[in-house]
Design a protein around this motif. Structure first.
Motif, short mmCIF file in Angstrom:
data_model
loop_
_atom_site.label_atom_id
_atom_site.label_comp_id
_atom_site.label_asym_id
_atom_site.label_seq_id
_atom_site.Cartn_x
_atom_site.Cartn_y
_atom_site.Cartn_z
N ARG A 1 6.05 8.07 6.03
CA ARG A 1 6.92 7.65 7.05
C ARG A 1 8.40 7.28 6.31
O ARG A 1 8.47 7.46 5.22
N ARG A 2 9.41 7.15 7.12
CA ARG A 2 10.39 7.00 6.75
C ARG A 2 10.93 5.35 6.80
O ARG A 2 10.77 4.93 7.90
N THR A 3 11.62 5.12 6.00
CA THR A 3 12.17 3.77 5.88
C THR A 3 13.57 3.69 6.65
O THR A 3 14.28 4.72 7.17
N SER A 4 14.17 2.44 6.89
CA SER A 4 15.38 2.49 7.65
C SER A 4 16.50 3.20 6.85
O SER A 4 17.43 3.58 7.25
N GLY A 5 16.19 3.29 5.36
CA GLY A 5 17.14 4.13 4.60
C GLY A 5 16.81 5.50 4.50
O GLY A 5 17.33 6.26 3.62
N GLN B 1 14.27 7.06 3.48
CA GLN B 1 13.32 7.35 2.23
C GLN B 1 11.93 7.52 2.62
O GLN B 1 11.25 6.68 3.47
N ARG B 2 11.25 8.34 2.17
CA ARG B 2 9.85 8.68 2.43
C ARG B 2 9.00 7.73 1.71
O ARG B 2 9.28 7.03 0.48
N ARG B 3 8.06 7.14 2.40
CA ARG B 3 7.02 6.09 1.72
C ARG B 3 5.63 6.74 2.16
O ARG B 3 5.30 7.14 3.34
N TYR B 4 4.58 6.79 1.18
CA TYR B 4 3.47 7.43 1.36
C TYR B 4 2.36 6.20 1.29
O TYR B 4 2.38 5.53 0.50
N MET B 5 1.34 6.17 1.99
CA MET B 5 0.15 5.56 1.90
C MET B 5 -0.35 5.77 0.41
O MET B 5 -0.62 7.07 0.07
N ARG B 6 -1.18 4.69 -0.24
CA ARG B 6 -1.58 4.91 -1.53
C ARG B 6 -2.64 5.87 -1.41
O ARG B 6 -2.94 6.71 -2.26
N GLY B 7 -3.64 6.26 -0.18
CA GLY B 7 -4.53 6.88 -0.23
C GLY B 7 -4.12 8.40 0.00
O GLY B 7 -5.17 9.37 -0.43
N GLN C 1 0.71 -1.30 0.11
CA GLN C 1 0.02 0.11 0.04
C GLN C 1 1.02 1.38 -0.07
O GLN C 1 0.42 2.29 0.04
N GLU C 2 2.31 1.20 0.04
CA GLU C 2 2.97 2.20 0.19
C GLU C 2 3.90 2.50 -1.20
O GLU C 2 3.84 1.78 -2.08
N LEU C 3 3.95 3.95 -1.59
CA LEU C 3 4.32 4.48 -2.84
C LEU C 3 5.57 5.42 -2.21
O LEU C 3 5.51 6.06 -1.35
N SER C 4 6.56 5.21 -3.05
CA SER C 4 7.76 6.13 -2.84
C SER C 4 7.30 7.49 -3.41
O SER C 4 6.34 7.82 -4.05
N VAL C 5 8.29 8.42 -2.82
CA VAL C 5 7.90 9.94 -3.25
C VAL C 5 8.03 10.00 -4.88
O VAL C 5 7.14 11.07 -5.20
N GLY C 6 8.90 9.30 -5.41
CA GLY C 6 8.77 9.59 -6.97
C GLY C 6 7.68 8.98 -7.58
O GLY C 6 6.95 9.55 -8.58
N GLU C 7 6.95 7.92 -7.08
CA GLU C 7 5.81 7.32 -7.56
C GLU C 7 4.80 8.20 -7.44
O GLU C 7 3.84 8.43 -8.30
N VAL C 8 4.66 8.76 -6.24
CA VAL C 8 3.48 9.66 -5.58
C VAL C 8 3.81 10.89 -6.59
O VAL C 8 2.65 11.47 -7.27
N ALA C 9 4.75 11.53 -6.87
CA ALA C 9 5.15 12.68 -7.64
C ALA C 9 4.54 12.23 -9.20
O ALA C 9 3.95 13.25 -9.88
N ARG C 10 4.87 11.16 -9.69
CA ARG C 10 4.50 10.60 -10.84
C ARG C 10 2.89 10.84 -11.17
O ARG C 10 2.39 11.13 -12.13
N ARG C 11 2.21 9.93 -10.20
CA ARG C 11 1.06 9.64 -10.25
C ARG C 11 0.24 10.83 -10.09
O ARG C 11 -0.90 11.05 -10.27
N SER C 12 0.59 11.93 -9.15
CA SER C 12 -0.22 12.97 -8.86
C SER C 12 0.14 13.99 -9.97
O SER C 12 -0.79 15.13 -10.02
N GLY C 13 1.19 14.14 -10.56
CA GLY C 13 1.45 15.11 -11.67
C GLY C 13 2.22 16.30 -10.88
O GLY C 13 2.50 17.13 -11.40
N LEU C 14 2.65 16.19 -9.52
CA LEU C 14 3.26 17.25 -8.83
C LEU C 14 5.04 16.91 -8.87
O LEU C 14 5.25 15.63 -8.80
#
Length: 158
Positions: free
Chosen positions: A35-39, A41-47, A5-18
């Protein structure tokens, strides 16, 4: 959070057009969360994509980001809103949007009666100079003349 259910910041940017920077800005303003991964990196819920879509539409309607943030404050960032939460949040904008619609309709209806003049300070301008309040200051586009220009004109007349 389930990883599917999580998306990377790049995926959210691509899918949202932002741009990614816009997502970071929205997050800094409390409009969205990740939320932040152990590395780190940002992870967003699909919602978050639905929330971003509403933010963009609200901005296009002229609703300031702070008002959007306040409206969304009652909706948890970590899950999709319930129908009841969503209805309560959107009710906050109904009156403001209706007033904007009325104001824009009024502007549209009155615009053509003034379009040939351009000075916006004629005797009977319902848009910007009701009762010709600015006529006492002199001729021309009084609203468009800066304060410095007004002082300069007053100095020449004295």
């Amino acid at each position: 959070m389930a990883l599917a259910q999580e998306l990377s910041v790049g995926e959210v940017a691509r899918r949202s057009g932002l741009a990614v920077s816009t997502l970071h800005f929205y997050e800094s303003k409390g409009l969205i969360a990740s939320r932040r991964t152990s590395g780190n990196q940002r992870r967003y819920m699909r919602g978050v994509l639905r929330r971003i879509a509403v933010i963009r539409i609200a901005q296009r309607a002229g609703i300031p980001l702070e008002e959007i943030r306040q409206t969304f404050a009652a909706i948890p960032l970590d899950r999709a809103p319930t129908m009841r939460e969503w209805e309560r949040a959107m009710r906050a904008w109904t009156a403001a949007l209706q007033q904007r619609i009325s104001d824009l309709t009024d502007l549209r209806d009155k615009l053509f009666s003034c379009i040939g003049c351009g000075c916006l300070s004629v005797t009977d301008c319902p848009l910007r100079n009701g009762d010709d309040r600015l006529g006492a200051e002199g001729s021309g586009p009084r609203i468009l003349i800066t304060a410095a220009e007004r002082r300069q004109r007053r100095g020449r007349q004295a």
